[in-house]
Scaffold this active site. Sequence first.
Site, PDB file in Angstrom:
ATOM      1  N   LYS A 299       0.805  -1.219   0.000  1.00  0.00           N
ATOM      2  CA  LYS A 299       0.000   0.000   0.000  1.00  0.00           C
ATOM      3  C   LYS A 299       0.843   1.277   0.000  1.00  0.00           C
ATOM      4  CE  LYS A 299      -4.117  -1.963   2.184  1.00  0.00           C
ATOM      5  NZ  LYS A 299      -5.138  -1.784   3.239  1.00  0.00           N
ATOM      6  N   ALA A 362       0.708   0.416  12.848  1.00  0.00           N
ATOM      7  CA  ALA A 362       1.051   1.682  12.193  1.00  0.00           C
ATOM      8  C   ALA A 362       1.381   1.471  10.721  1.00  0.00           C
ATOM      9  CB  ALA A 362       2.230   2.341  12.907  1.00  0.00           C
ATOM     10  N   GLY A 477     -13.575  -7.229   9.855  1.00  0.00           N
ATOM     11  CA  GLY A 477     -13.325  -6.330   8.737  1.00  0.00           C
ATOM     12  C   GLY A 477     -14.210  -6.514   7.520  1.00  0.00           C
TER      13      GLY A 477
END
Length: 502
Positions: A299, A362, A477
């Site tokens: 990503k 993170a 999710g």
Amino acid sequence: MNRPYICLTLTCNTIQENLALIEKYRPYIDIVELRADYLDEDECLHIRKFPHLANIPCILTIRRRIDGGAYFGGEAARTMLFARAMAFADQDQHNNFNYVDFEDDFHIPSLQDAAMAFGTRIIRSYHDMKGPVENIIEKCNAMRKTGYEIPKIAFTPNSLKDVTHLFEVARDFKEYEHILCAMGEFGTPSRILAYKTHSFLTYVSPKETMQNTQVIGHIDPVELNEIYHFKELNESTKIYGITGYPLKFTSSPELHNKGYKKNNLNAVYIPIRGNNISDVVEFCDSVGVEGLSVTVPHKESVLSEIDDIDEEVGEIRASNTIVKNDGKWIGHNTDASGFAEALREFLGVDKLRRRRVAIVGAGGAAHAIAYAIKKLGGRACIFNRTIANAKALADKYGFEYAVLSPDALLEFEVYSDIIIQTTSVGAGSDGSPDPKNDPIYFYNFRGTEYVYDIIYNPEVTPMMNRAIAAGCRVANGKSMLKYQGYRQFKIFTGVDYGDDTE
């Protein structure tokens, strides 16, 4: 018939078990391959009857171990087994094997003469189980000695680059029937997009025996038909996909392909595994992929491969969606909006006023989620094993940060109104919670927390199990996947996904 055939590979130990699988999967397949190397010794005495009993075009294969098969005997015994299966051939093709698979170095004139005499086509195959084949066309030409054979090349790519090479050399390879296949984790596109390599067939395996063929990358016939709509793919089909690594599980193909079907779009969405994002973009450019969902670990690294980005990507510095527009790759981020919609639905509120949020992790997903939390008015603390990464993300939005360990238990308790787990820890794990599958194993739930884990396989992670036992409200999710996928769908196609009643 212009499209590639779907060939069901049969690896049961008995003929009756194989016949039962044919009946179960008959609506999804065109041909079957009897892998006689898997049959019990006594069963091999009866393989001559198999084509008549199967009542479907049949390939006979007796694969040696060196070529990825299960045959342990010598070549003389294997030759006799082929001879017995082809003996007393009938002029009625329904009683004969329609095809027989002989390896490139297996040349028995009597067997070849028998095959030609009774209309049994020879698939002349070459397998490289350890690496790619560079001279694909030349190898096919060499194997097709009489013009009667169908050359087959199957190899194990070292990377997605090897699969790109396969598609490139096969782009205009239409001179004669052939079978080309890249095996293993990188090779899935060559199976689903077999029409692009002009392959004669693509191989599938039933779920019941997938353990025999999964390592070489077989797909089951129901998935190939009902998710990827294989029989409807053609040169006008628009191609989209999802990339990541190892990308062991994703339900995105089901969501997107269902949307194409529902909206009458000639498109397909496939998994494209790549451990190097530049290899993925090169593959997409070569094969004609027009849009790509991007997941772990690409990503952030994908930003160096694209030409332009939207405002959200500029802020988040991570992209989960890229699309080809006028020859340029444009980066978008639908994670943030998809998560925001999912969280609003989960909490039943539009804003996060006076809510304290613990963001675990993170990485790329955490960047999008932190952006969404800030937009929704929440206060957050970033918890991560590498404290420098937590600080870098927290500083962007004025959040707090702490190390992800028991040393930060007090900080975690302060920011535990809503706990959002963004790491891959717990994915694929349904065991008892422990430090390896539960990223916040040190935290004892009170029962008042809202817990959202972006993992959706399994549906309930070990961390979620602990939260449920304490009385917390939890969500996985799937809702985020759905909402970010709807926006991706619109970016790719220009069409709204529409209501999903399931």
